[in-house]
Scaffold this active site. Structure first.
Site, PDB file in Angstrom:
ATOM      1  N   LYS A 299       7.133  -0.338  -8.060  1.00  0.00           N
ATOM      2  CA  LYS A 299       6.736   0.988  -8.538  1.00  0.00           C
ATOM      3  C   LYS A 299       6.616   0.918 -10.060  1.00  0.00           C
ATOM      4  O   LYS A 299       7.586   0.588 -10.739  1.00  0.00           O
ATOM      5  CB  LYS A 299       7.769   2.032  -8.131  1.00  0.00           C
ATOM      6  N   ASP A 370       6.439  -2.011  -0.590  1.00  0.00           N
ATOM      7  CA  ASP A 370       6.813  -0.644  -0.924  1.00  0.00           C
ATOM      8  C   ASP A 370       6.645   0.291   0.271  1.00  0.00           C
ATOM      9  O   ASP A 370       6.947   1.477   0.183  1.00  0.00           O
ATOM     10  CB  ASP A 370       5.994  -0.133  -2.113  1.00  0.00           C
ATOM     11  N   ARG A 374       9.286   2.485   6.816  1.00  0.00           N
ATOM     12  CA  ARG A 374       8.905   2.335   8.221  1.00  0.00           C
ATOM     13  C   ARG A 374       9.471   1.053   8.824  1.00  0.00           C
ATOM     14  O   ARG A 374       9.676   0.978  10.038  1.00  0.00           O
ATOM     15  CB  ARG A 374       7.389   2.395   8.351  1.00  0.00           C
TER      16      ARG A 374
END
Length: 521
Positions: A299, A370, A374
């Site tokens: 990020k 990233d 999930r």
């Protein structure tokens, strides 16, 4: 945390203490979170700091004032209301100061609208709490004509707003410390109704504590231990923590892989509450990524990465919901599954293009490190389906930025092809004010296909790709996915939420479990 067990209702005193809970459950004292108190005994008080008069909306603007007040006082109030064109519309408020001969220093006349639903009553209580000064000692609320449930909801809203997370402050500001005296129609019934809201508030508070913990303090093992401590006073909650070695041995390679670059390896937290018969549990699976750097897909936005401790908000919601259901002795079996990870970069971290093997044997191409939420949820859902034999599964996560782009932060996005789960969730959202909006699951065929492995962890559209990926692991178990990205945290206070982590999802999930269970036994 301190443990206290008190009766649900102190019928003689008609006073609800923040340490009240059902006799079967010892809970941390509410004074760990808030100092305000509520009393439901109807007795006259002199020298009141703030008197709140609730007024329902009327077509002609007429407001019934207590006959115990002098005629001069009633006339002054009616004149002030007429000047302000007060009709009792929800959100309207008129303040009068230092009325001659009056027993309260301030009078707030507050409109409640034509009907006062639960979520509106909670918001009204929060609004009152936000306006009260830290120097306030006592508040009286005239609530004649309002139901016990409405009064309890207003008190609950005040509690939720008055929570403070101040453990990192060198000199914390004084917390509000006053008593609210509710003058309704039946003090003991109102006290009993309020007592039923406390397990829910406690679940929200614990969730907020978890969300707000910084990444270096709130890593997987620390969160697992905090959760074990939080539920240790509940006789009917069983907590199980799987260590990194056990996670690996059980084949949960997707969960393990997200944390393998961190010194804080993956854990799996499972909390089970059995309040029903012998039926299979309803499972709640919450993303517990305790800090998310993005891994090697780093990020790069400072404003984004600085709040990545909130990536565990889904897991916090699951824990809080199970605690709330147990605290109110809900007649349902429910299991909370929280995969806990720490997505950092190092020489041993998962690389883009690596293949991880999930608990059900699915081979996953990690196209983007990233998109880790999930991955850990995949093994959480597998555990709920395969090991717990869940009859229905709801997963909740701060999953995709695409969700924020689609529906913003006023709603969570929900995905499911099971109408019963969807209807129960929509009803829960309307009841609690944690609104949901259904987005389509299909067709979108092939969006997570991988040339290298069985599936890949990204696709387009982004929110749908995340949902389709998770659906793969639910298989034929009734399943619903809640993408709560953007809903977990705010820099400023709003409604029932103070600044910081807000515990979003605790109330939604707890309500949904009871709705779905009642309709699908």
């Amino acid at each position: 945390m301190k443990k206290n067990v008190l009766a649900v209702v102190l019928a003689t005193a008609l006073t609800a203490s923040y340490t009240m809970s059902s006799a079967a459950h010892a809970q941390a004292s509410f004074s760990d979170y808030v100092q305000t108190q509520h009393s439901f005994a109807h007795e006259h008080m002199d020298n009141v700091d703030v008197l709140v008069l609730l007024a329902a909306e009327s077509d002609d603007g007429s407001i019934a004032l207590p006959q115990m007040w002098s005629e001069d006082t009633r006339n002054m109030i009616q004149n002030a209301l007429a000047i302000e064109e007060f009709t009792g519309k929800n959100g309207q408020q008129v303040e009068l100061l230092a009325l001659p001969g009056f027993y309260a220093k301030r009078l707030w006349v507050v409109g409640t609208g034509e009907t006062l639903q639960r979520k509106d009553a909670e918001k009204l209580g929060a609004t009152l709490a936000a306006q009260l000064s830290d120097k306030t000692d006592n508040v009286v609320v005239h609530a004649k004509g309002y139901s016990d449930a409405q009064i309890a909801a207003m008190a609950h809203g005040m509690d939720l707003r008055n929570y403070r997370f101040d453990k990192y402050k060198s000199e914390p500001a004084a917390r509000p410390d006053y008593t609210v005296h509710w003058h309704g129609d039946n003090g003991s019934a109102a006290a009993a109704a309020y007592a039923t809201t406390q397990p829910l508030a406690h679940g929200v508070f614990v969730a907020r504590d978890i969300i707000n913990l910084p990444g270096s303090d709130g890593y997987p093992q620390a969160i697992a231990e905090l959760a074990q401590e939080a539920v240790s006073g509940y006789d009917d909650i069983k907590a199980t923590v799987y260590t990194p070695e056990q996670v690996k041995e059980m084949g949960m390679g997707a969960l393990y892989g997200v944390s393998q670059g961190s010194q804080h390896k993956a854990h799996l937290l499972v909390v089970e509450y059995q309040g029903g018969n012998d039926e299979a549990p309803i499972a709640l699976v919450g993303k517990g990524n305790t800090f998310d750097t993005g891994g090697y897909n780093l990020k790069t936005s400072g404003s984004s990465i600085v709040r990545m401790q909130t990536d565990k908000a889904g897991g916090a919601a699951v824990l809080g919901a199970v605690m709330a259901l147990a605290g109110k002795d809900a007649k349902v079996n429910v299991a909370g599954v929280v995969p806990l990870s720490h997505n950092l970069i190092s020489g041993s971290a998962t690389l883009p293009g690596d293949v991880l093997v999930a608990g059900d044997g699915t081979r996953i191409e990690v196209v983007n490190t990233d998109a880790e939420g999930r991955l850990i949820l995949a093994d959480g859902i597998w555990y709920a389906r395969d090991q717990l034999k869940a009859r229905a599964i709801a997963d909740i996560a701060t999953l995709t930025g695409s969700k924020v782009g689609a529906v913003g932060t006023d709603y969570s996005a929900v995905f499911s092809d099971h109408s019963a789960l969807l209807e129960a969730m929509k009803t829960a959202g309307e009841t609690t004010g944690e609104l949901v909006w259904q987005l389509p699951l299909g067709p979108y065929d092939g969006i997570i296909d991988s040339w290298l492995a069985d599936v890949q962890n990204v696709g387009s559209p982004g929110a749908q790709a995340g949902a389709r990926f998770l659906q793969h692991f639910a298989k034929d178990t009734p399943w619903i996915h809640i993408d709560m990205a953007g809903n977990a945290y705010a820099t400023g206070a709003n409604g029932i939420h103070p600044a910081g982590g807000n515990g979003y999802g605790v109330r939604l999930l707890a309500e949904w479990v009871e709705n779905y269970n009642a309709a699908n036994k």
